[in-house]
Design a protein around this motif. Structure first.
Motif, PDB file in Angstrom:
ATOM      1  N   CYS A  21     -45.303  -4.166  31.745  1.00 38.25           N
ATOM      2  CA  CYS A  21     -44.795  -5.297  31.859  1.00 38.25           C
ATOM      3  C   CYS A  21     -44.350  -5.412  33.356  1.00 38.25           C
ATOM      4  O   CYS A  21     -43.355  -4.716  33.421  1.00 38.25           O
ATOM      5  CB  CYS A  21     -43.549  -5.360  31.033  1.00 38.25           C
ATOM      6  SG  CYS A  21     -42.668  -6.925  30.902  1.00 38.25           S
ATOM      7  N   ALA A  22     -45.011  -6.269  34.013  1.00 40.83           N
ATOM      8  CA  ALA A  22     -44.417  -6.437  35.467  1.00 40.83           C
ATOM      9  C   ALA A  22     -43.435  -7.572  35.645  1.00 40.83           C
ATOM     10  O   ALA A  22     -43.409  -8.745  35.219  1.00 40.83           O
ATOM     11  CB  ALA A  22     -45.754  -6.991  36.350  1.00 40.83           C
ATOM     12  N   ILE A  23     -42.124  -7.192  36.014  1.00 39.48           N
ATOM     13  CA  ILE A  23     -41.107  -8.302  35.989  1.00 39.48           C
ATOM     14  C   ILE A  23     -40.987  -8.636  37.401  1.00 39.48           C
ATOM     15  O   ILE A  23     -40.946  -7.964  38.333  1.00 39.48           O
ATOM     16  CB  ILE A  23     -39.909  -7.370  35.230  1.00 39.48           C
ATOM     17  CG1 ILE A  23     -40.252  -6.947  33.942  1.00 39.48           C
ATOM     18  CG2 ILE A  23     -38.686  -8.387  35.268  1.00 39.48           C
ATOM     19  CD1 ILE A  23     -39.248  -6.163  33.350  1.00 39.48           C
ATOM     20  N   SER A  24     -40.605 -10.064  37.620  1.00 37.72           N
ATOM     21  CA  SER A  24     -40.430 -10.706  38.832  1.00 37.72           C
ATOM     22  C   SER A  24     -39.047 -11.542  38.848  1.00 37.72           C
ATOM     23  O   SER A  24     -39.369 -12.158  37.646  1.00 37.72           O
ATOM     24  CB  SER A  24     -41.508 -11.142  39.522  1.00 37.72           C
ATOM     25  OG  SER A  24     -42.234 -12.076  38.914  1.00 37.72           O
ATOM     26  N   GLY A  25     -38.553 -11.825  39.714  1.00 39.04           N
ATOM     27  CA  GLY A  25     -37.625 -12.871  39.750  1.00 39.04           C
ATOM     28  C   GLY A  25     -36.036 -12.470  39.051  1.00 39.04           C
ATOM     29  O   GLY A  25     -35.283 -13.289  39.047  1.00 39.04           O
ATOM     30  N   LEU A  26     -36.154 -11.208  38.956  1.00 37.44           N
ATOM     31  CA  LEU A  26     -34.708 -10.755  38.208  1.00 37.44           C
ATOM     32  C   LEU A  26     -33.966  -9.787  39.126  1.00 37.44           C
ATOM     33  O   LEU A  26     -34.444  -9.290  40.185  1.00 37.44           O
ATOM     34  CB  LEU A  26     -35.119  -9.942  36.939  1.00 37.44           C
ATOM     35  CG  LEU A  26     -35.529 -10.665  35.708  1.00 37.44           C
ATOM     36  CD1 LEU A  26     -35.826  -9.603  34.597  1.00 37.44           C
ATOM     37  CD2 LEU A  26     -34.667 -11.956  35.482  1.00 37.44           C
ATOM     38  N   THR A  27     -32.691  -9.783  39.066  1.00 44.04           N
ATOM     39  CA  THR A  27     -31.803  -8.616  39.775  1.00 44.04           C
ATOM     40  C   THR A  27     -31.645  -7.639  38.852  1.00 44.04           C
ATOM     41  O   THR A  27     -31.045  -7.750  37.736  1.00 44.04           O
ATOM     42  CB  THR A  27     -30.509  -9.355  40.087  1.00 44.04           C
ATOM     43  OG1 THR A  27     -30.696 -10.550  40.845  1.00 44.04           O
ATOM     44  CG2 THR A  27     -29.745  -8.153  40.742  1.00 44.04           C
ATOM     45  N   PHE A  28     -32.409  -6.605  39.098  1.00 45.25           N
ATOM     46  CA  PHE A  28     -32.715  -5.313  38.193  1.00 45.25           C
ATOM     47  C   PHE A  28     -31.223  -5.036  37.577  1.00 45.25           C
ATOM     48  O   PHE A  28     -31.307  -4.336  36.422  1.00 45.25           O
ATOM     49  CB  PHE A  28     -33.522  -4.411  38.515  1.00 45.25           C
ATOM     50  CG  PHE A  28     -35.017  -4.809  38.848  1.00 45.25           C
ATOM     51  CD1 PHE A  28     -35.689  -5.123  39.935  1.00 45.25           C
ATOM     52  CD2 PHE A  28     -35.637  -5.068  37.494  1.00 45.25           C
ATOM     53  CE1 PHE A  28     -36.935  -5.607  39.936  1.00 45.25           C
ATOM     54  CE2 PHE A  28     -37.020  -5.557  37.533  1.00 45.25           C
ATOM     55  CZ  PHE A  28     -37.522  -5.832  38.642  1.00 45.25           C
ATOM     56  N   THR A  29     -30.242  -4.822  38.802  1.00 42.80           N
ATOM     57  CA  THR A  29     -29.165  -4.138  38.102  1.00 42.80           C
ATOM     58  C   THR A  29     -28.369  -4.834  37.024  1.00 42.80           C
ATOM     59  O   THR A  29     -27.536  -4.416  36.293  1.00 42.80           O
ATOM     60  CB  THR A  29     -28.222  -3.938  39.510  1.00 42.80           C
ATOM     61  OG1 THR A  29     -27.986  -5.380  40.165  1.00 42.80           O
ATOM     62  CG2 THR A  29     -28.696  -3.060  40.400  1.00 42.80           C
ATOM     63  N   ASN A  30     -28.793  -6.374  36.889  1.00 41.67           N
ATOM     64  CA  ASN A  30     -28.265  -7.020  35.814  1.00 41.67           C
ATOM     65  C   ASN A  30     -28.883  -7.112  34.571  1.00 41.67           C
ATOM     66  O   ASN A  30     -28.355  -7.625  33.637  1.00 41.67           O
ATOM     67  CB  ASN A  30     -27.905  -8.484  36.409  1.00 41.67           C
ATOM     68  CG  ASN A  30     -27.166  -8.585  37.370  1.00 41.67           C
ATOM     69  OD1 ASN A  30     -26.301  -7.759  37.587  1.00 41.67           O
ATOM     70  ND2 ASN A  30     -27.190  -9.444  38.211  1.00 41.67           N
ATOM     71  N   TYR A  31     -30.067  -6.519  34.539  1.00 47.64           N
ATOM     72  CA  TYR A  31     -30.814  -6.498  33.259  1.00 47.64           C
ATOM     73  C   TYR A  31     -31.303  -5.107  32.697  1.00 47.64           C
ATOM     74  O   TYR A  31     -31.856  -4.400  33.448  1.00 47.64           O
ATOM     75  CB  TYR A  31     -32.049  -7.607  33.450  1.00 47.64           C
ATOM     76  CG  TYR A  31     -31.581  -8.913  33.668  1.00 47.64           C
ATOM     77  CD1 TYR A  31     -31.257  -9.277  34.894  1.00 47.64           C
ATOM     78  CD2 TYR A  31     -31.699  -9.838  32.568  1.00 47.64           C
ATOM     79  CE1 TYR A  31     -30.986 -10.836  35.019  1.00 47.64           C
ATOM     80  CE2 TYR A  31     -31.258 -11.151  32.698  1.00 47.64           C
ATOM     81  CZ  TYR A  31     -31.103 -11.584  34.033  1.00 47.64           C
ATOM     82  OH  TYR A  31     -30.483 -12.848  34.126  1.00 47.64           O
ATOM     83  N   ALA A  32     -31.539  -5.174  31.320  1.00 46.54           N
ATOM     84  CA  ALA A  32     -32.279  -4.011  30.767  1.00 46.54           C
ATOM     85  C   ALA A  32     -33.568  -4.772  30.390  1.00 46.54           C
ATOM     86  O   ALA A  32     -33.712  -5.736  30.130  1.00 46.54           O
ATOM     87  CB  ALA A  32     -31.550  -3.264  29.674  1.00 46.54           C
ATOM     88  N   ALA A  33     -34.735  -3.631  30.111  1.00 45.93           N
ATOM     89  CA  ALA A  33     -35.916  -4.249  29.857  1.00 45.93           C
ATOM     90  C   ALA A  33     -36.232  -3.573  28.474  1.00 45.93           C
ATOM     91  O   ALA A  33     -35.863  -2.346  28.266  1.00 45.93           O
ATOM     92  CB  ALA A  33     -37.021  -3.803  30.818  1.00 45.93           C
ATOM     93  N   GLY A  34     -36.981  -4.311  27.720  1.00 49.91           N
ATOM     94  CA  GLY A  34     -37.212  -3.706  26.344  1.00 49.91           C
ATOM     95  C   GLY A  34     -38.651  -4.083  25.843  1.00 49.91           C
ATOM     96  O   GLY A  34     -39.280  -5.271  26.376  1.00 49.91           O
ATOM     97  N   TRP A  35     -38.947  -3.615  24.601  1.00 53.65           N
ATOM     98  CA  TRP A  35     -40.211  -4.301  24.019  1.00 53.65           C
ATOM     99  C   TRP A  35     -39.768  -4.681  22.501  1.00 53.65           C
ATOM    100  O   TRP A  35     -39.011  -4.003  21.993  1.00 53.65           O
ATOM    101  CB  TRP A  35     -41.245  -3.148  23.918  1.00 53.65           C
ATOM    102  CG  TRP A  35     -41.806  -2.904  25.277  1.00 53.65           C
ATOM    103  CD1 TRP A  35     -41.514  -1.978  26.375  1.00 53.65           C
ATOM    104  CD2 TRP A  35     -42.988  -3.533  25.875  1.00 53.65           C
ATOM    105  NE1 TRP A  35     -42.231  -2.082  27.346  1.00 53.65           N
ATOM    106  CE2 TRP A  35     -43.281  -2.850  27.242  1.00 53.65           C
ATOM    107  CE3 TRP A  35     -43.897  -4.483  25.666  1.00 53.65           C
ATOM    108  CZ2 TRP A  35     -44.451  -3.467  27.875  1.00 53.65           C
ATOM    109  CZ3 TRP A  35     -44.859  -4.876  26.274  1.00 53.65           C
ATOM    110  CH2 TRP A  35     -45.068  -4.133  27.666  1.00 53.65           C
TER     111      TRP A  35
END
Length: 124
Positions: A21-35
């Motif tokens: 999952c390629a993620i763009s446009g987010l501030t990574f420190t503010n989000y967690a990623a999941g499935w």
């Protein structure tokens, strides 16, 4: 914001598959990623998640009981990509898999962004 999931396909029972999952446009420190995944006729369910700290180091991970010991979530900071490595696949793992980003919890209503989904079909 874009979450581009890929890597789905047809695999035999007992086999392995890795989703990306390629993620763009987010501030990574503010989000967690999941499935998440959604099987035919069933509700979308949580599969795995990974948070990260302000230093971009991997934070705590969590897994659904049904995939513990078989699935592993990880990420590559250089590629802004989250992975889901799936092993010992069974027919019950057949579903459309969605990557997601959340700032709070992994309840469906709390997810901030969804990817488009990638189909995983496990043949028995």
């Amino acid at each position: 914001v874009q979450l581009q999931a890929s890597g789905g396909g047809l695999v035999q029972a007992g086999g392995s598959l890795t989703l990306s999952c390629a993620i763009s446009g987010l501030t990574f420190t503010n989000y967690a990623a999941g499935w998440f995944r959604q099987a035919p006729g069933k509700e979308r369910e949580f599969v795995a998640a990974m948070s990260w700290t302000g230093s971009f180091r991997s934070g705590p991970t969590s897994y659904a009981d049904s995939v513990k010991g078989r699935f592993t979530i990880s990420r590559d900071n250089t590629k802004n990509t989250v992975y889901l490595q799936m092993t010992s696949l069974s027919y019950e793992d057949t579903a459309v898999y969605y990557c997601a980003a959340s700032r709070s919890s992994w309840k469906l209503d709390d997810v901030d962004y969804w990817g488009q989904g990638t189909l995983v079909t496990v043949s028995s």
